[in-house]
Scaffold this motif. Structure first.
Motif, PDB file in Angstrom:
ATOM      1  N   ASP A 140       0.829  -1.203   0.000  1.00 27.75           N
ATOM      2  CA  ASP A 140       0.000   0.000   0.000  1.00 27.75           C
ATOM      3  C   ASP A 140       0.867   1.259   0.000  1.00 27.75           C
ATOM      4  N   GLN A 141       1.914   1.240  -0.842  1.00 29.66           N
ATOM      5  CA  GLN A 141       2.829   2.380  -0.929  1.00 29.66           C
ATOM      6  C   GLN A 141       2.953   2.861  -2.378  1.00 29.66           C
ATOM      7  N   ASP A 142       1.872   2.771  -3.124  1.00 32.37           N
ATOM      8  CA  ASP A 142       1.924   3.134  -4.539  1.00 32.37           C
ATOM      9  C   ASP A 142       2.154   4.625  -4.765  1.00 32.37           C
ATOM     10  N   HIS A 143       1.969   5.425  -3.727  1.00 32.29           N
ATOM     11  CA  HIS A 143       2.136   6.877  -3.886  1.00 32.29           C
ATOM     12  C   HIS A 143       3.372   7.382  -3.144  1.00 32.29           C
ATOM     13  N   VAL A 144       4.303   6.447  -2.930  1.00 37.73           N
ATOM     14  CA  VAL A 144       5.515   6.775  -2.177  1.00 37.73           C
ATOM     15  C   VAL A 144       6.739   6.239  -2.922  1.00 37.73           C
ATOM     16  N   ALA A 145       7.843   6.975  -2.858  1.00 33.07           N
ATOM     17  CA  ALA A 145       9.122   6.514  -3.401  1.00 33.07           C
ATOM     18  C   ALA A 145      10.070   6.253  -2.240  1.00 33.07           C
ATOM     19  N   VAL A 146      10.711   5.101  -2.264  1.00 23.69           N
ATOM     20  CA  VAL A 146      11.639   4.709  -1.206  1.00 23.69           C
ATOM     21  C   VAL A 146      12.988   4.379  -1.837  1.00 23.69           C
ATOM     22  N   ALA A 147      14.061   4.745  -1.153  1.00 23.66           N
ATOM     23  CA  ALA A 147      15.404   4.431  -1.653  1.00 23.66           C
ATOM     24  C   ALA A 147      16.266   3.863  -0.541  1.00 23.66           C
ATOM     25  N   HIS A 148      17.029   2.831  -0.878  1.00 22.39           N
ATOM     26  CA  HIS A 148      18.022   2.239   0.017  1.00 22.39           C
ATOM     27  C   HIS A 148      19.378   2.359  -0.665  1.00 22.39           C
ATOM     28  N   ALA A 149      20.415   2.643   0.114  1.00 19.60           N
ATOM     29  CA  ALA A 149      21.755   2.757  -0.471  1.00 19.60           C
ATOM     30  C   ALA A 149      22.798   2.176   0.478  1.00 19.60           C
ATOM     31  N   THR A 150      23.750   1.463  -0.094  1.00 23.42           N
ATOM     32  CA  THR A 150      24.866   0.917   0.659  1.00 23.42           C
ATOM     33  C   THR A 150      26.161   1.340  -0.027  1.00 23.42           C
ATOM     34  N   VAL A 151      27.125   1.794   0.759  1.00 26.17           N
ATOM     35  CA  VAL A 151      28.396   2.250   0.189  1.00 26.17           C
ATOM     36  C   VAL A 151      29.558   1.533   0.862  1.00 26.17           C
TER      37      VAL A 151
END
Length: 203
Positions: A140-151
């Motif tokens: 239920d997150q169709d109106h949200v953008a999520v980002a994960h990042a690993t460095v």
């Protein structure tokens, strides 16, 4: 050589009437991402990953959302500050891997452009940047953008004599300060912003 890893996460809701910018790339879409800055969820996650890897805090440490100066600011400014913190700590980027989670727009068709854009901003080769995309099925997150990042960072391996010279110079400055004001003053923070985090703490 010493290695460090950092992890970053960010999320923004979509909002009509603002441009969509992801990874420093302007993307054609009816809605953009709401945020105090330009809402670049990917650069925010990468920035936090870089800052976390050298125990320098997070975006809010340097750019609090309560500060009107950062209203609508390009997130590349935040990223540049994180890169400066990494360099100050004596590290360089080995590679970065990211995951974008959103229903729309589709990331796979533009993944190559995103990789090029992020690599340019970081000053690394495109092959050292991973861009992956997932959809938020059943969340239920169709109106949200999520980002994960690993460095992954690698120590630049500053030679011992250089470190010793710096320590000697700082001791000499302490002596001068003591002579002038009659007491010892710490000058360890001269020249850069102090963070409440120990950059030698690997945990």
């Amino acid at each position: 050589m010493g290695m460090r890893i950092g992890y970053g996460y960010d999320s923004h809701a979509f909002k009509a009437g603002v441009p969509l910018v992801i990874g420093g790339l302007a993307i054609e879409h009816p809605e953009g991402l709401a945020g105090h800055s330009d809402g670049d969820v990917l650069l925010h996650a990468i920035t936090d990953a870089l800052l976390g890897a050298v125990s320098a805090g997070d975006i809010g440490t340097f750019f609090p959302p309560s500060d009107p100066r950062w209203k609508g600011a390009a997130s590349s400014v935040f990223l540049q500050t994180a890169l400066e913190e990494v360099a100050t700590a004596g590290y360089k980027i080995v590679n970065i891997d990211t995951v974008l989670v959103m229903a729309k727009p589709k990331i796979v068709p533009i993944a190559g452009e995103l990789r090029e854009s992020v690599a340019t901003l970081l000053g690394v080769k495109p092959g050292e940047v991973g861009i992956k995309a997932k959809t938020p099925e059943g969340l239920d997150q169709d109106h949200v953008a999520v980002a994960h990042a690993t460095v992954l960072l690698e120590s630049l391996g500053i030679p011992e004599p250089v470190g010793a010279m710096a320590a000697t110079a700082e001791n000499e400055i302490d002596v001068v300060v003591k002579t002038l004001v009659g007491e010892t003053r710490s000058v360890s923070a001269l020249g850069r912003k102090v963070t409440p985090f120990d950059t030698d703490d690997l945990t």
